[in-house]
Design an enzyme around this catalytic site. Structure first.
Site, mmCIF file in Angstrom:
data_model
loop_
_atom_site.group_PDB
_atom_site.id
_atom_site.type_symbol
_atom_site.label_atom_id
_atom_site.label_comp_id
_atom_site.label_asym_id
_atom_site.label_seq_id
_atom_site.Cartn_x
_atom_site.Cartn_y
_atom_site.Cartn_z
ATOM 1 N N HIS A 37 61.408 37.273 -5.065
ATOM 2 C CA HIS A 37 61.359 36.463 -3.837
ATOM 3 C C HIS A 37 60.114 35.575 -3.870
ATOM 4 O O HIS A 37 59.003 36.025 -3.591
ATOM 5 C CB HIS A 37 61.342 37.415 -2.623
ATOM 6 C CG HIS A 37 61.425 36.742 -1.298
ATOM 7 N ND1 HIS A 37 61.053 37.346 -0.128
ATOM 8 C CD2 HIS A 37 61.867 35.511 -0.946
ATOM 9 C CE1 HIS A 37 61.245 36.521 0.888
ATOM 10 N NE2 HIS A 37 61.733 35.394 0.405
ATOM 11 N N ASN B 32 59.699 39.341 5.387
ATOM 12 C CA ASN B 32 60.460 38.936 6.572
ATOM 13 C C ASN B 32 60.567 40.032 7.623
ATOM 14 O O ASN B 32 60.793 39.748 8.794
ATOM 15 C CB ASN B 32 61.834 38.423 6.148
ATOM 16 C CG ASN B 32 61.719 37.018 5.599
ATOM 17 O OD1 ASN B 32 61.015 36.191 6.161
ATOM 18 N ND2 ASN B 32 62.358 36.760 4.485
ATOM 19 N N GLU C 115 57.340 38.410 -4.106
ATOM 20 C CA GLU C 115 57.714 39.735 -3.606
ATOM 21 C C GLU C 115 58.786 40.258 -4.574
ATOM 22 O O GLU C 115 59.873 39.693 -4.668
ATOM 23 C CB GLU C 115 58.270 39.594 -2.174
ATOM 24 C CG GLU C 115 58.346 40.886 -1.405
ATOM 25 C CD GLU C 115 58.899 40.693 0.014
ATOM 26 O OE1 GLU C 115 59.628 39.719 0.283
ATOM 27 O OE2 GLU C 115 58.600 41.552 0.863
ATOM 28 N N SER D 118 66.271 35.925 0.683
ATOM 29 C CA SER D 118 65.269 36.252 1.707
ATOM 30 C C SER D 118 65.599 37.565 2.385
ATOM 31 O O SER D 118 64.730 38.167 3.006
ATOM 32 C CB SER D 118 65.250 35.182 2.800
ATOM 33 O OG SER D 118 65.116 33.916 2.261
#
Ligand SMILES: NC(=O)c1ccc[n+]([C@@H]2O[C@H](COP(=O)([O-])OP(=O)(O)OC[C@H]3O[C@@H](n4cnc5c(N)ncnc54)[C@H](O)[C@@H]3O)[C@@H](O)[C@H]2O)c1
Length: 298
Positions: free
Chosen positions: A140, A190, A152, A119
């Site tokens: 991801h 994120n 991602e 992450s």
């Protein structure tokens, strides 16, 4: 051609990643450090496949084929020796991931691509412990993997165009939408999501509004499927804190400093759904959303 995929780690993400690849016909070796985790993962995958069959999005035959495509291993050396691609989804810990990638580099075929589902940990840093930086990439997936459409795809400093193209096409073969991004702290998902969650926690901390009110504003006002505090509980407050620290350290900008309330909650063991309490309290089997006593208005 990618046909054989090894998945490292059979937790929340690893079992979803194995399930998805197997469902789309890839041969999957699922690897974890203990057999109990692997047995639990197979149970979870079976339960999730049963749900797909009951919704008629999958047939019984496809369910059986999917399960037949998955083999389990407790040894990295054994589990990766014939792999075309390895997707690492082990615990989010930088030292652990560096060790795993050193092992993968030693035991996987020389032309295999090494991907991480991290992450927040730098793909460039992970690639640097291998002798194949051009073949290391971030893949991801989002939770729950069989359902969420985004992948991602993170290019490290040395990731080649060829590796990126293979991973983009592979993601499409899973009926997902891949998005290519560069390797900077938090990537895109994120970097945007965590400051929003942190701001929601600051809004609570400063007494601007309560848990229910903050989440309702974002759900009904911004059409988010769940409020940011509920989402933080779902992700895990320890994970949110760890990602905010990566953003704060990586950019050196105070805007990413984790809210002291988040730090306190993690220190108190209130990490969200997985510990039974975060901003909400969770009773097994109940779907009702109940604000935690700590945040109830008197
Ligand atoms: N949970 C999420 O919503 C989410 C979303 C996107 C990405 N991620 C990332 O995915 C990765 C895994 O997260 P998770 O939520 O599935 O964690 P998890 O704790 O559910 O599972 C991690 C698994 O890794 C295994 N493991 C630990 N060391 C290992 C080793 N040396 N070899 C093999 N297996 C090992 C553990 O036994 C465990 O089963 C992390 O990098 C996390 O940041 C998580």
């Amino acid at each position: 051609m990618i046909k054989k995929i090894s998945v490292i780690g059979s937790g929340t993400m690893g079992n979803g990643i194995a399930h998805t690849f197997a469902q789309f016909g890839y041969e999957v070796n699922l690897i974890d450090i203990n057999q109990v985790a692997l047995d639990q993962a197979l149970q979870t995958i079976t339960k999730n496949l049963d749900r797909q069959v009951s919704k008629a999005t999958l047939t019984e035959t496809q369910k059986t084929e999917t399960l037949n495509n998955i083999k389990t291993y407790t040894s990295i050396e054994e589990g990766v020796k014939n792999a075309d691609l390895i997707v690492e989804a082990a615990t989010e810990n930088v030292d652990l991931k560096l060790k795993i990638f050193k092992d993968l580099d030693a035991h996987a075929p020389a032309d295999a691509i090494l991907a991480s589902n991290t992450s927040s940990i730098s793909i460039t840093q992970i690639a640097a412990v291998t002798n194949r930086g051009d073949k290391v990439i971030g893949m991801h997936f989002m939770n729950p993997v069989p359902v969420m459409k985004l992948v991602e795809v993170i290019r490290g400093y040395q990731t080649s165009d060829a590796t990126t193209k293979i991973i983009m096409q592979l993601s499409e073969s899973l009926q997902k939408t891949p998005v290519e991004v560069n390797d900077y702290p938090g990537f895109v998902a994120n970097r945007i999501l965590m400051p929003m969650i942190n701001e929601a926690i600051y809004t609570l901390f400063e007494g601007v509004a309560g848990v229910y009110e903050i989440d309702t504003v974002m759900k009904l006002g911004m059409a988010h499927p769940m409020g940011p505090l509920q989402l933080a509980d779902f992700i895990g407050l320890d994970i949110c804190l760890a990602i905010l620290k990566v953003l704060h350290d990586g950019f050196g900008n105070p805007k990413y400093a984790p809210c002291p309330l988040l730090v306190n909650m993690v220190a108190a063991g209130k990490k969200g759904i997985k510990t039974g309490e975060g901003f909400y309290q969770y009773t097994p089997g109940s779907k009702e959303l109940v604000v935690a006593n700590k945040f109830k208005k008197s």
